[in-house]
Design a protein around this motif. Structure first.
Motif, PDB file in Angstrom:
ATOM      1  N   ASP A   1     -11.117   2.025  -1.448  1.00 34.71           N
ATOM      2  CA  ASP A   1     -11.144   2.179  -2.904  1.00 34.71           C
ATOM      3  C   ASP A   1     -10.975   0.853  -3.650  1.00 34.71           C
ATOM      4  O   ASP A   1     -11.053   0.824  -4.879  1.00 34.71           O
ATOM      5  CB  ASP A   1     -10.021   3.150  -3.314  1.00 34.71           C
ATOM      6  CG  ASP A   1     -10.159   3.626  -4.752  1.00 34.71           C
ATOM      7  OD1 ASP A   1     -11.288   3.974  -5.154  1.00 34.71           O
ATOM      8  OD2 ASP A   1      -9.143   3.654  -5.474  1.00 34.71           O
ATOM      9  N   GLN A   2     -10.771  -0.244  -2.933  1.00 39.39           N
ATOM     10  CA  GLN A   2     -10.560  -1.529  -3.588  1.00 39.39           C
ATOM     11  C   GLN A   2     -11.899  -2.157  -3.989  1.00 39.39           C
ATOM     12  O   GLN A   2     -12.917  -1.964  -3.304  1.00 39.39           O
ATOM     13  CB  GLN A   2      -9.781  -2.474  -2.675  1.00 39.39           C
ATOM     14  CG  GLN A   2      -8.427  -1.951  -2.259  1.00 39.39           C
ATOM     15  CD  GLN A   2      -7.605  -1.456  -3.435  1.00 39.39           C
ATOM     16  OE1 GLN A   2      -7.329  -2.208  -4.378  1.00 39.39           O
ATOM     17  NE2 GLN A   2      -7.228  -0.179  -3.394  1.00 39.39           N
TER      18      GLN A   2
ATOM     19  N   ARG B   1       1.240   8.571   1.014  1.00 37.82           N
ATOM     20  CA  ARG B   1       1.402   9.844   0.303  1.00 37.82           C
ATOM     21  C   ARG B   1       2.845  10.236  -0.022  1.00 37.82           C
ATOM     22  O   ARG B   1       3.089  10.953  -0.999  1.00 37.82           O
ATOM     23  CB  ARG B   1       0.747  10.959   1.114  1.00 37.82           C
ATOM     24  CG  ARG B   1       1.392  11.235   2.463  1.00 37.82           C
ATOM     25  CD  ARG B   1       0.550  12.179   3.281  1.00 37.82           C
ATOM     26  NE  ARG B   1      -0.716  11.542   3.671  1.00 37.82           N
ATOM     27  CZ  ARG B   1      -1.686  12.173   4.351  1.00 37.82           C
ATOM     28  NH1 ARG B   1      -1.532  13.433   4.699  1.00 37.82           N
ATOM     29  NH2 ARG B   1      -2.774  11.538   4.681  1.00 37.82           N
TER      30      ARG B   1
ATOM     31  N   ASP C   1      -4.125   7.049   5.015  1.00 35.33           N
ATOM     32  CA  ASP C   1      -3.935   6.616   3.630  1.00 35.33           C
ATOM     33  C   ASP C   1      -4.284   5.140   3.449  1.00 35.33           C
ATOM     34  O   ASP C   1      -4.822   4.743   2.403  1.00 35.33           O
ATOM     35  CB  ASP C   1      -2.492   6.876   3.203  1.00 35.33           C
ATOM     36  CG  ASP C   1      -2.175   8.366   3.123  1.00 35.33           C
ATOM     37  OD1 ASP C   1      -3.094   9.181   3.333  1.00 35.33           O
ATOM     38  OD2 ASP C   1      -1.005   8.710   2.869  1.00 35.33           O
TER      39      ASP C   1
ATOM     40  N   GLU D   1       5.998   2.361   0.750  1.00 36.03           N
ATOM     41  CA  GLU D   1       5.061   1.254   0.572  1.00 36.03           C
ATOM     42  C   GLU D   1       4.975   0.441   1.863  1.00 36.03           C
ATOM     43  O   GLU D   1       5.990  -0.032   2.384  1.00 36.03           O
ATOM     44  CB  GLU D   1       5.499   0.359  -0.578  1.00 36.03           C
ATOM     45  CG  GLU D   1       4.475  -0.705  -0.936  1.00 36.03           C
ATOM     46  CD  GLU D   1       4.801  -1.408  -2.240  1.00 36.03           C
ATOM     47  OE1 GLU D   1       4.413  -0.885  -3.308  1.00 36.03           O
ATOM     48  OE2 GLU D   1       5.452  -2.464  -2.191  1.00 36.03           O
TER      49      GLU D   1
ATOM     50  N   ILE E   1       0.863  -1.180   0.000  1.00 34.29           N
ATOM     51  CA  ILE E   1       0.000   0.000   0.000  1.00 34.29           C
ATOM     52  C   ILE E   1       0.898   1.229   0.000  1.00 34.29           C
ATOM     53  O   ILE E   1       1.616   1.487   0.964  1.00 34.29           O
ATOM     54  CB  ILE E   1      -0.930   0.019   1.220  1.00 34.29           C
ATOM     55  CG1 ILE E   1      -1.792  -1.246   1.249  1.00 34.29           C
ATOM     56  CG2 ILE E   1      -1.791   1.279   1.215  1.00 34.29           C
ATOM     57  CD1 ILE E   1      -2.646  -1.377   2.504  1.00 34.29           C
ATOM     58  N   GLN E   2       0.867   1.981  -1.072  1.00 32.84           N
ATOM     59  CA  GLN E   2       1.692   3.177  -1.157  1.00 32.84           C
ATOM     60  C   GLN E   2       0.991   4.352  -0.494  1.00 32.84           C
ATOM     61  O   GLN E   2      -0.165   4.659  -0.794  1.00 32.84           O
ATOM     62  CB  GLN E   2       2.001   3.510  -2.616  1.00 32.84           C
ATOM     63  CG  GLN E   2       3.058   4.596  -2.764  1.00 32.84           C
ATOM     64  CD  GLN E   2       3.453   4.815  -4.209  1.00 32.84           C
ATOM     65  OE1 GLN E   2       2.805   5.572  -4.925  1.00 32.84           O
ATOM     66  NE2 GLN E   2       4.520   4.150  -4.634  1.00 32.84           N
TER      67      GLN E   2
ATOM     68  N   GLU F   1      -8.157   4.817   3.303  1.00 32.81           N
ATOM     69  CA  GLU F   1      -8.711   5.268   2.021  1.00 32.81           C
ATOM     70  C   GLU F   1      -8.326   4.325   0.886  1.00 32.81           C
ATOM     71  O   GLU F   1      -9.112   4.107  -0.046  1.00 32.81           O
ATOM     72  CB  GLU F   1      -8.267   6.700   1.742  1.00 32.81           C
ATOM     73  CG  GLU F   1      -8.913   7.716   2.679  1.00 32.81           C
ATOM     74  CD  GLU F   1     -10.428   7.607   2.684  1.00 32.81           C
ATOM     75  OE1 GLU F   1     -11.056   7.868   1.633  1.00 32.81           O
ATOM     76  OE2 GLU F   1     -10.993   7.234   3.739  1.00 32.81           O
ATOM     77  N   TRP F   2      -7.128   3.745   0.934  1.00 37.33           N
ATOM     78  CA  TRP F   2      -6.754   2.748  -0.075  1.00 37.33           C
ATOM     79  C   TRP F   2      -7.667   1.536   0.006  1.00 37.33           C
ATOM     80  O   TRP F   2      -8.151   1.033  -1.020  1.00 37.33           O
ATOM     81  CB  TRP F   2      -5.296   2.333   0.131  1.00 37.33           C
ATOM     82  CG  TRP F   2      -4.800   1.322  -0.873  1.00 37.33           C
ATOM     83  CD1 TRP F   2      -4.200   1.584  -2.069  1.00 37.33           C
ATOM     84  CD2 TRP F   2      -4.879  -0.105  -0.753  1.00 37.33           C
ATOM     85  NE1 TRP F   2      -3.893   0.405  -2.716  1.00 37.33           N
ATOM     86  CE2 TRP F   2      -4.304  -0.648  -1.932  1.00 37.33           C
ATOM     87  CE3 TRP F   2      -5.374  -0.970   0.208  1.00 37.33           C
ATOM     88  CZ2 TRP F   2      -4.211  -2.022  -2.156  1.00 37.33           C
ATOM     89  CZ3 TRP F   2      -5.292  -2.344  -0.010  1.00 37.33           C
ATOM     90  CH2 TRP F   2      -4.716  -2.855  -1.174  1.00 37.33           C
TER      91      TRP F   2
END
Length: 573
Positions: A126-127, A42, A119, A46, A39-40, A122-123
């Motif tokens: 969004d999946q 901001r 982050d 990663e 997971i990258q 939110e990642w």
């Protein structure tokens, strides 16, 4: 005998080939799946995460996210809990915090968890396998990470389950009102490399090392975590940046706050977050507080025994079912009756039963107990006698010790304080036997009037329940470094030989002292090895290595020290 090629090489068995084929075969849509992903965040770092997906037919699904510095794949700490959510139709995502496990970046405890947590949430939202509803959960460091994440208000965060988190840095951890928790030397040693482990460290040598900063040489940690503990030994900008004081009105989320009365690592944080959310948050009516007779780790896996003291079987709560029901309500929107249940549930260890007061600290009055020169806790100032002082010598090379197994995976101090109370450097103040039960509910405080012959020392205070059998069972405790009495931000040397008034906060309790039991308060100047020894010298402890023996005095009787107990009148009657 296995088949061999003409060159004498063994031929693979059908079983081995079948195992390989099974690994690369398309997944069964009815089976759960575990993935490892990056997971990258901001700044391009990663973070490594394990994703536990339920069967494809259940997707997309709500997700529960866990942050850990203890290796995301460790079974008892992370994988088992993630699998429990997976089995109940949730996606579970466990990620290594920055610089730990397989995650990139520099390991610096606490500093990066807020933005990284935002982050990650939110990642996840969004999946394609997530329906957009995300919760965060965690114990200890993971509990802290839930609040760090919530402080950034990620749009898809819907609910929090937070267990024994940090809250008021430098009032709780890594120092408690100026008293450095030597437990953190043990903790930094355990996380000094990317994977959890103490190696062959001599823990007895570690806790006895002076100066304290020389512990760094023994544990050889990576990153800046140990340096932060040593260099930032006051409530400075470093720690202020990690506190959310005055900002809870921006956190509009339902929260399940969990902790345990025997949590020596951080009982205070859960109460702090709960109180602030009830006082400030738009979600004040969606806060639940659950406190049992549990240690730090037991708060997630509760039992009905701690430190040789057994409680009713009902103390062993099925915490997974509690967490799951909470997320069912706020991630899935199920009307499962949670809204109609008590917002506060507290295990009363003295009465050995659960209590559900209308609110935390509701309907309480104050009972003042005056410290007498004869060692009494008196109900009125006159009974405490004339003004006097009780003296003791505090020698840092012979500290008061709370015995427990340093080599245990989890440090768990005992409940019975009687073994240390016979020492000359432990002053005991004990009430008469109670004529009827007395329920203490809230935050006890000690207005301590004391003198030391140097420019600094520590005050360690314990409140105990003394049944007729001779035990002295700890129900609350507190400590204060004398130089920090007026300010945690700007400590000042103590005037030697002068009486000083201190306000010592004890840990919150809900405890019934039974009829015939006595209330006891003990005061001393050390609690080793949980806390580092004060060498009775003003200044940062990091480089001090010259202990001196102090003569300390506790002022009693008229104009002396007073213990204030919040009393629940409703329960007392």
């Amino acid at each position: 005998m296995s088949t061999r090629t003409p060159l004498g090489l063994p031929v693979a068995t059908e079983e081995l080939r079948a195992r390989f084929d099974a690994e690369v075969a398309p997944p069964d849509p009815a089976a759960p799946i575990q993935l490892e992903v990056g997971i990258q965040v901001r700044d391009g770092v990663e973070l490594a995460a394990d994703v536990y997906l339920p069967a494809a037919a259940q997707l997309p699904a709500p997700a529960v996210v866990f942050a850990t510095p203890y290796d995301k794949s460790t079974p008892i700490l992370n994988a088992l809990e993630a699998q429990l959510y997976q089995e109940n139709g949730y996606v579970a995502v466990v990620y290594d915090v920055r610089g730990r496990g397989k995650s990139e970046g520099e390991w610096r405890a606490f500093v990066n968890d807020a933005h990284d947590g935002h982050d990650v949430v939110e990642w996840v939202a969004d999946q394609p396998w997530c329906d957009g509803a995300v919760g965060v959960s965690g114990l200890s460091y993971g509990g802290w990470a839930t609040w760090a994440t919530a402080s950034q208000r990620p749009p898809h965060l819907r609910a929090i389950v937070s267990t024994s988190p940090a809250g008021r840095w430098m009032q709780e951890i890594p120092a408690t009102n100026g008293c450095f928790q030597l437990y953190f030397a043990y903790w930094v040693a355990a996380v000094r490399r990317r994977l959890l482990g103490l190696g062959a460290l001599d823990l007895d040598q570690l806790v006895n090392t002076l100066p304290v900063d020389d512990i760094k040489r023994l544990i050889d940690p990576t990153g800046r975590t140990w340096d932060d503990l040593m260099e930032h030994d006051t409530l400075d900008d470093h720690w202020q940046a990690l506190r959310w004081d005055g900002r809870y009105d921006q956190i509009d989320l339902p929260v399940l706050h969990v902790t345990g009365w025997h949590d020596h690592e951080d009982l205070l944080g859960a109460f702090h977050h709960y109180e602030q959310m009830v006082d400030q948050s738009p979600a004040a009516d969606r806060q639940w507080l659950l406190v049992g007779p549990w240690s730090h780790v037991m708060c997630r896996w509760p039992g009905s025994e701690y430190g040789g003291v057994s409680y009713a079987a009902e103390a062993a709560v099925d915490m997974h079912a509690v967490h799951l029901r909470f997320f069912d309500r706020f991630l899935r929107g199920e009307r499962n009756g949670l809204d109609d249940e008590p917002r506060v549930r507290l295990f009363d260890a003295g009465a050995d039963r659960w209590a559900a007061p209308a609110a935390w600290r509701a309907a309480t009055t104050e009972r003042r107990l005056f410290l007498g020169g004869d060692g009494s806790l008196a109900d009125d100032a006159a009974a405490a006698g004339p003004a006097t002082a009780r003296d003791y010598r505090y020698d840092p090379l012979d500290p008061v010790t709370t015995a427990f197994d340093l080599g245990a995976a989890v440090w768990e101090p005992p409940v019975d304080m009687a073994p240390t109370e016979g020492r000359d450097d432990v002053l005991c103040f004990t009430s008469a036997p109670l004529e009827r039960p007395l329920t203490v509910h809230g935050w006890p405080r000690l207005a301590l009037r004391a003198t030391t012959d140097g420019d600094d020392t520590d005050w360690h205070v314990k409140l105990t329940d003394c049944p007729p059998d001779g035990r002295s069972l700890r129900v609350a405790g507190g400590c204060l470094r004398a130089s920090h009495g007026a300010s945690l931000e700007r400590p000042q040397p103590v005037p030697p030989g002068e009486a000083v008034d201190y306000d010592v906060e004890l840990t919150p309790i809900h405890h019934t002292f039974a009829a015939g039991h006595r209330i006891r308060l003990t005061i001393t100047s050390s609690d080793f090895p949980w806390f580092a020894r004060n060498l009775n010298r003003f200044g940062p402890i990091a480089h001090q290595d010259d202990p001196r023996t102090a003569r300390n005095s506790i002022h009693c009787g008229a104009g002396g020290s007073v213990l204030s107990l919040p009393i629940s009148e409703r329960i007392e009657r």
